[in-house]
Design a protein around this motif. Structure first.
Motif, PDB file in Angstrom:
ATOM      1  N   SER A 376       0.802  -1.237   0.000  1.00 37.97           N
ATOM      2  CA  SER A 376       0.000   0.000   0.000  1.00 37.97           C
ATOM      3  C   SER A 376       0.828   1.277   0.000  1.00 37.97           C
ATOM      4  CB  SER A 376      -0.922   0.003   1.223  1.00 37.97           C
ATOM      5  OG  SER A 376      -1.718  -1.148   1.268  1.00 37.97           O
ATOM      6  N   ALA A 377       2.061   1.220  -0.462  1.00 38.33           N
ATOM      7  CA  ALA A 377       2.927   2.404  -0.437  1.00 38.33           C
ATOM      8  C   ALA A 377       2.687   3.322  -1.631  1.00 38.33           C
ATOM      9  CB  ALA A 377       4.387   1.972  -0.370  1.00 38.33           C
ATOM     10  N   LEU A 378       1.430   3.517  -2.002  1.00 39.76           N
ATOM     11  CA  LEU A 378       1.087   4.342  -3.159  1.00 39.76           C
ATOM     12  C   LEU A 378       1.256   5.822  -2.868  1.00 39.76           C
ATOM     13  CD1 LEU A 378      -0.328   1.529  -3.568  1.00 39.76           C
ATOM     14  CD2 LEU A 378      -2.144   2.738  -4.742  1.00 39.76           C
ATOM     15  N   PHE A 379       1.486   6.162  -1.599  1.00 40.14           N
ATOM     16  CA  PHE A 379       1.604   7.553  -1.175  1.00 40.14           C
ATOM     17  C   PHE A 379       3.019   8.100  -1.320  1.00 40.14           C
ATOM     18  CE2 PHE A 379       2.223   4.657   2.348  1.00 40.14           C
ATOM     19  CZ  PHE A 379       3.479   5.038   2.799  1.00 40.14           C
ATOM     20  N   VAL A 380       4.009   7.240  -1.567  1.00 39.96           N
ATOM     21  CA  VAL A 380       5.409   7.682  -1.527  1.00 39.96           C
ATOM     22  C   VAL A 380       5.689   8.726  -2.610  1.00 39.96           C
ATOM     23  CG1 VAL A 380       7.817   6.964  -1.716  1.00 39.96           C
ATOM     24  CG2 VAL A 380       6.185   5.524  -0.488  1.00 39.96           C
ATOM     25  N   LEU A 388      -3.225  13.871  -4.332  1.00 39.97           N
ATOM     26  CA  LEU A 388      -3.293  15.184  -4.991  1.00 39.97           C
ATOM     27  C   LEU A 388      -4.575  15.919  -4.632  1.00 39.97           C
ATOM     28  CD1 LEU A 388      -1.908  14.247  -8.523  1.00 39.97           C
ATOM     29  CD2 LEU A 388      -0.730  15.507  -6.712  1.00 39.97           C
ATOM     30  N   ALA A 389      -5.674  15.158  -4.504  1.00 39.24           N
ATOM     31  CA  ALA A 389      -6.950  15.771  -4.133  1.00 39.24           C
ATOM     32  C   ALA A 389      -6.864  16.386  -2.735  1.00 39.24           C
ATOM     33  CB  ALA A 389      -8.067  14.724  -4.179  1.00 39.24           C
ATOM     34  N   ALA A 390      -6.205  15.689  -1.810  1.00 43.14           N
ATOM     35  CA  ALA A 390      -6.054  16.215  -0.452  1.00 43.14           C
ATOM     36  C   ALA A 390      -5.248  17.511  -0.457  1.00 43.14           C
ATOM     37  CB  ALA A 390      -5.380  15.171   0.441  1.00 43.14           C
ATOM     38  N   VAL A 391      -4.197  17.557  -1.282  1.00 45.15           N
ATOM     39  CA  VAL A 391      -3.379  18.776  -1.388  1.00 45.15           C
ATOM     40  C   VAL A 391      -4.218  19.935  -1.926  1.00 45.15           C
ATOM     41  CG1 VAL A 391      -1.397  19.829  -2.539  1.00 45.15           C
ATOM     42  CG2 VAL A 391      -1.234  17.489  -1.671  1.00 45.15           C
ATOM     43  N   GLU A 392      -5.009  19.656  -2.957  1.00 46.20           N
ATOM     44  CA  GLU A 392      -5.823  20.694  -3.579  1.00 46.20           C
ATOM     45  C   GLU A 392      -6.928  21.199  -2.651  1.00 46.20           C
ATOM     46  OE1 GLU A 392      -5.442  22.264  -6.502  1.00 46.20           O
ATOM     47  OE2 GLU A 392      -3.545  21.189  -6.641  1.00 46.20           O
ATOM     48  N   MET A 393      -7.482  20.316  -1.830  1.00 40.03           N
ATOM     49  CA  MET A 393      -8.619  20.689  -0.980  1.00 40.03           C
ATOM     50  C   MET A 393      -8.210  21.445   0.274  1.00 40.03           C
ATOM     51  SD  MET A 393     -10.834  17.209  -1.322  1.00 40.03           S
ATOM     52  CE  MET A 393     -11.473  16.698  -2.943  1.00 40.03           C
ATOM     53  N   ASP A 394      -6.932  21.438   0.593  1.00 37.25           N
ATOM     54  CA  ASP A 394      -6.452  22.147   1.782  1.00 37.25           C
ATOM     55  C   ASP A 394      -5.981  23.542   1.398  1.00 37.25           C
ATOM     56  OD1 ASP A 394      -5.436  22.999   4.164  1.00 37.25           O
ATOM     57  OD2 ASP A 394      -3.748  21.590   4.212  1.00 37.25           O
ATOM     58  N   ASP A 395      -6.860  24.523   1.506  1.00 37.31           N
ATOM     59  CA  ASP A 395      -6.482  25.878   1.096  1.00 37.31           C
ATOM     60  C   ASP A 395      -5.620  26.581   2.138  1.00 37.31           C
ATOM     61  OD1 ASP A 395      -8.379  26.374   3.017  1.00 37.31           O
ATOM     62  OD2 ASP A 395      -9.809  27.359   1.682  1.00 37.31           O
TER      63      ASP A 395
END
Length: 433
Positions: A376-380, A388-395
């Protein structure tokens, strides 16, 4: 030639990562083309067993989404987070883990990430904390979901070696839940407090940070019914798999093998949702879960085919090189799975590419099960869609990717969660298996 062929595999994966999304599946096909026509290797097996399960499960989830079931589940998640906002970093991964566990796909996290970000901001909590561990939880939960293609494929390898589908879940679910909970406790202290973050202060001064408040949820007529039908489908899959297992043996000569049963049950649930919730089946094709699921099918097809082509051509060399190492230090399997999944971008593709070879090398089922969470190391690499969605949603700018690619908000929570999940996998596996 093995060096040239390995270079082709790595180059294809790198190109796919650059293209992003479904592009890694395309590049996998290009890699197979080069390996077969240029290097003369025989093509490996296309993982149709994995693909058919993804397609059937996604069809049922998309039907539930069109019926309003996904929105209903998100409303429940929002209610939970807003009721206990102080504990958002602990509850956020529980929400995404549960949704992935039930759905068999981590893409369900897309719908909950905006809620997590808003609740964190309202409480003055650094949003990178709950967002990062929530994304990681949605990825690790794939290795514990009874419907995920990775689990179903891995179970098919383990059953001839005496480990049942239910035994695999009995190790995977508690080990990943404990690992994620402990990782979330640590994540709650990572990074500066939000009010001390310079990027946040700069954005706040420019008026770029906004609080949207609670969303207004309008329930569709068939929303709850679609969720109940989907949950009934999951229960049917688990009960049937238990009934046909060698350990229980209620059905000695099953008319449907487990993989085919999952496909049949999920398509049946999709049919029942369409009938009893009165949805427009044409709308399913444009549902976000359907699109992401079909993209996953192409990715798994291309990358797993590429990996299988290379591994089968050099299984002898791999056994000679890695066999002794894995026998002396079995935990190295988890390390290999970690780095492979980092490149292959799919838990199912990683399991398909490496697990058969690992078991042939003499790795014990106990070690394989304990190491499974490491796929499950897809986050590395910070290019996965939910990341990317989490990065975009955090203003607020707290969930950011550093200049050195790997120094991003997800790396510490992710590595910690996988290490802890593997450790508890060994402990719990020693009792269960």
């Amino acid at each position: 030639m093995i060096v040239v062929e390995l270079a082709i595999v790595l180059l294809a994966i790198w190109l796919g990562a650059r293209l992003g999304g479904i592009g890694i599946g395309f590049a996998g096909g290009l890699g197979v083309l080069a390996l077969t026509l240029v290097c003369g290797l025989k093509p490996g097996a296309i993982p149709f067993d994995v693909i058919e399960i993804i397609m059937a499960v996604i069809a049922a989830i998309a039907a539930m989404q069109v019926a309003g079931g996904m929105d209903y589940l998100v409303s429940l998640a929002e209610r939970l987070l807003r009721r206990h906002p102080r504990y958002v970093t602990l509850l956020a991964p529980l929400v995404t883990y549960t949704m992935t566990l039930l759905a068999g796909t981590g893409h369900t996290a897309f719908s909950t990430l905006p809620v997590i970000a808003e609740v964190a901001k309202e409480q003055g909590v650094r949003p990178s904390r709950p967002l990062s561990i929530a994304v990681v939880a949605s990825q690790i939960a794939i290795t514990a979901s009874p419907l995920s293609a990775a689990v179903v494929f891995f179970a098919s390898l383990l059953e001839p070696r005496g480990v049942s589908y239910i035994a695999l879940l009995a190790v995977a679910i508690p080990s990943t839940m404990i690992g994620l909970f402990l990782a979330a406790l640590v994540t709650n202290f990572l990074g500066k407090e939000l009010h001390e973050d310079e990027v946040y202060q700069a954005r706040l001064a420019k008026g770029e940070v906004k609080l949207r408040g609670a969303s207004r949820y309008q329930e569709k007529p068939g929303a709850k019914r679609s969720v109940l039908l989907f949950l009934a489908g999951i229960a049917a899959v688990v009960l049937y798999a238990t009934a046909i297992s060698d350990g229980v043996g209620l059905i000695a000569d099953p008319p449907l093998p487990r993989n085919e049963a999952i496909v049949v049950f999920m398509l049946t649930i999709a049919t029942l949702i369409a009938l009893f919730c009165k949805i427009d089946t044409g709308a399913i094709l444009s549902a976000s879960t359907f699109k992401s699921g079909m993209s996953a099918c192409v990715c798994v097809m291309g990358v797993a085919w590429l990996g299988d082509t290379f591994v089968k051509a050099h299984i002898g060399e791999i056994q000679q090189l890695a066999g002794g190492l894995l026998q002396q230090a079995p935990w190295l399997l988890a390390v290999a799975l970690f780095f492979a999944s980092m490149l292959l971008y799919s838990q199912a593709a990683t399991a398909k590419a490496l697990m058969p070879a690992a078991l042939l090398l003499g790795v014990s089922p106990h070690t394989a099960v304990a190491s499974f969470a490491a796929v499950s190391a897809l986050f590395v690499l910070p290019t996965y869609p939910t990341l990317l969605a989490a990065v975009e949603m955090d203003d607020t700018g707290s969930t950011r990717i550093g200049n050195y690619v790997f120094n991003h908000a997800f790396i510490v929570p992710g590595v910690l969660a996988i290490v802890l999940s593997v450790l508890f996998g060994f402990l719990i596996g020693g009792v269960v298996l």
